[in-house]
Design an enzyme around this catalytic site. Sequence first.
Site, PDB file in Angstrom:
ATOM      1  N   TRP A 119      39.674  33.730  35.603  1.00  0.00           N
ATOM      2  CA  TRP A 119      39.528  35.018  36.093  1.00  0.00           C
ATOM      3  C   TRP A 119      40.805  35.536  36.437  1.00  0.00           C
ATOM      4  O   TRP A 119      41.186  36.714  36.470  1.00  0.00           O
ATOM      5  CB  TRP A 119      38.649  34.908  37.486  1.00  0.00           C
ATOM      6  CG  TRP A 119      37.313  34.491  37.339  1.00  0.00           C
ATOM      7  CD1 TRP A 119      36.647  33.266  37.670  1.00  0.00           C
ATOM      8  CD2 TRP A 119      36.017  35.227  36.325  1.00  0.00           C
ATOM      9  NE1 TRP A 119      35.216  33.313  37.122  1.00  0.00           N
ATOM     10  CE2 TRP A 119      34.980  34.483  36.762  1.00  0.00           C
ATOM     11  CE3 TRP A 119      35.938  36.344  36.008  1.00  0.00           C
ATOM     12  CZ2 TRP A 119      33.724  34.867  36.113  1.00  0.00           C
ATOM     13  CZ3 TRP A 119      34.756  36.952  35.582  1.00  0.00           C
ATOM     14  CH2 TRP A 119      33.655  36.183  35.394  1.00  0.00           C
ATOM     15  N   GLY A 165      29.263  43.626  38.153  1.00  0.00           N
ATOM     16  CA  GLY A 165      29.863  43.946  36.951  1.00  0.00           C
ATOM     17  C   GLY A 165      29.883  45.547  37.103  1.00  0.00           C
ATOM     18  O   GLY A 165      30.580  46.027  38.049  1.00  0.00           O
ATOM     19  N   SER A 213      35.923  40.263  46.950  1.00  0.00           N
ATOM     20  CA  SER A 213      35.587  38.857  46.208  1.00  0.00           C
ATOM     21  C   SER A 213      34.289  38.470  47.020  1.00  0.00           C
ATOM     22  O   SER A 213      34.138  38.755  48.385  1.00  0.00           O
ATOM     23  CB  SER A 213      36.488  37.786  46.520  1.00  0.00           C
ATOM     24  OG  SER A 213      36.170  36.489  46.214  1.00  0.00           O
ATOM     25  N   HIS A 232      26.097  30.302  37.728  1.00  0.00           N
ATOM     26  CA  HIS A 232      26.346  29.394  36.463  1.00  0.00           C
ATOM     27  C   HIS A 232      27.807  29.187  36.007  1.00  0.00           C
ATOM     28  O   HIS A 232      28.354  28.508  35.200  1.00  0.00           O
ATOM     29  CB  HIS A 232      25.342  29.749  35.140  1.00  0.00           C
ATOM     30  CG  HIS A 232      25.957  30.904  34.459  1.00  0.00           C
ATOM     31  ND1 HIS A 232      25.307  31.099  33.057  1.00  0.00           N
ATOM     32  CD2 HIS A 232      26.539  31.947  34.662  1.00  0.00           C
ATOM     33  CE1 HIS A 232      25.884  32.258  32.798  1.00  0.00           C
ATOM     34  NE2 HIS A 232      26.522  32.812  33.795  1.00  0.00           N
TER      35      HIS A 232
HETATM   36  C1  SAM Z   1      29.054  36.607  34.165  1.00  0.00           C
HETATM   37  S1  SAM Z   1      29.413  37.786  34.830  1.00  0.00           S
HETATM   38  C2  SAM Z   1      27.833  38.519  35.485  1.00  0.00           C
HETATM   39  C3  SAM Z   1      27.879  40.060  35.678  1.00  0.00           C
HETATM   40  C4  SAM Z   1      26.516  40.662  36.037  1.00  0.00           C
HETATM   41  N1  SAM Z   1      26.027  40.058  37.335  1.00  0.00           N
HETATM   42  C5  SAM Z   1      25.538  40.211  34.905  1.00  0.00           C
HETATM   43  O1  SAM Z   1      24.610  39.918  35.340  1.00  0.00           O
HETATM   44  O2  SAM Z   1      25.814  40.810  33.624  1.00  0.00           O
HETATM   45  C6  SAM Z   1      30.210  37.504  36.321  1.00  0.00           C
HETATM   46  C7  SAM Z   1      31.018  38.578  37.421  1.00  0.00           C
HETATM   47  O3  SAM Z   1      31.331  37.904  38.448  1.00  0.00           O
HETATM   48  C8  SAM Z   1      32.438  38.772  38.749  1.00  0.00           C
HETATM   49  N2  SAM Z   1      33.449  37.984  39.812  1.00  0.00           N
HETATM   50  C9  SAM Z   1      34.139  36.688  39.241  1.00  0.00           C
HETATM   51  N3  SAM Z   1      34.705  36.228  40.370  1.00  0.00           N
HETATM   52  C10 SAM Z   1      34.341  37.140  41.270  1.00  0.00           C
HETATM   53  C11 SAM Z   1      34.641  37.203  42.762  1.00  0.00           C
HETATM   54  N4  SAM Z   1      35.569  36.222  43.200  1.00  0.00           N
HETATM   55  N5  SAM Z   1      33.995  37.959  43.807  1.00  0.00           N
HETATM   56  C12 SAM Z   1      33.506  39.034  43.182  1.00  0.00           C
HETATM   57  N6  SAM Z   1      32.838  39.037  41.591  1.00  0.00           N
HETATM   58  C13 SAM Z   1      33.635  38.157  40.878  1.00  0.00           C
HETATM   59  C14 SAM Z   1      33.136  39.112  37.468  1.00  0.00           C
HETATM   60  O4  SAM Z   1      34.044  40.004  37.584  1.00  0.00           O
HETATM   61  C15 SAM Z   1      31.730  39.488  36.614  1.00  0.00           C
HETATM   62  O5  SAM Z   1      31.574  40.455  36.864  1.00  0.00           O
END
Ligand code: SAM
Length: 322
Positions: A119, A165, A213, A232
């Site tokens: 990330w 996302g 976050s 996951h």
């Molecule tokens: C695997 S993607 C899933 C996106 C969406 N929920 C989907 O089902 O397609 C993981 C998401 O978690 C977000 N993410 C990662 N770390 C994060 C954090 N600390 N706080 C908020 N969002 C976060 C990423 O930017 C990404 O959009």
Amino acid sequence: MFTPIAVRVAATLHIADHIAGGAHTRAELARRTGAEEGALGRLLRFLACRDVFSEDEPGVYGLTDTSRLLLDTHPSRMRHWLDLEGASGRIDLAACGGLLHAVRTGEPGYESVFGTPFWDDLAAHPELTDSFNAQMAAVQGRLAPEVAAAHPWHEAGTIADIGGGTGALLEAVLGTAPDARGVLVDLPGTVEGGGERFAAAGLGDRTEIVGRSFFDPLPAGSDICLLSQILHDWDDKESVAVLARCAESLAPGGRVVVVERVIAEDEGRRLNTEYDLRMLVFNKGRERTVEEFTALAAQAGLRPAGTTRLPSHHWLLFWERA
Ligand SMILES: C[S@@+](CC[C@H](N)C(=O)[O-])C[C@H]1O[C@@H](n2cnc3c(N)ncnc32)[C@H](O)[C@@H]1O
């Protein structure tokens, strides 16, 4: 042994697109891709021997059914998945170079290969964030209609998509719930893409976008906290922390709704083991059984309130505050 990486190099260099655009000779392909002609010719000959491209006469290449999959516009988005300069290609490189480290230590291979957690790498490289978000939006595009059809979302007043996302799933869900408000929460560099999407879908006046976050306190008062393909990505401790943030943000009677691939047996075969390794390598995450998810939820003060299995390998898991 070389085929997977050679195909990825061809995908990264857009070789199929250049051939489709009229560049057939080794020299012209080298000119268009900026590659060294001799080395590119060796790559193309190797791939032609494996029917990825055709070599119609020496040094002259064409597309095959396999390389048509590598066209940039192919609906599978295969080229994007394999692009070594995109986010998912880098995860593949981390798998090749970092799986041994991950298996020996239990720590993410990505960091051992690229020197920084996944990330943080995305945050430092906006083009990687864009590539990751585009892939996720494409996955969401296929999953969203299933999720939208699988639950009476219209019964909720406020639906927050946590780690949502650029909002493709929330858009689909709000489409079935005309009176609901939506809150999209994700990292600042990602969530801004939601504004345009919601405006284009006519949802601007009933959506809120929060760049934050999910380890920090979440907007309070949601009837549903949606967590799609989030848990996951993380190990148990961090997953419980996200779930606890969701639980504390719920309105009375609210629910957490998780969308995940679930490890289950299908005709005696254990599903999703490849994704499980992918999650280990990229961020120390894991795929889980329903029982493992339920145990995490309990640690965050949540109890099971039902499951729905979607036609894909994804499930909806519903939890309420215990
Ligand atoms: C695997 S993607 C899933 C996106 C969406 N929920 C989907 O089902 O397609 C993981 C998401 O978690 C977000 N993410 C990662 N770390 C994060 C954090 N600390 N706080 C908020 N969002 C976060 C990423 O930017 C990404 O959009």
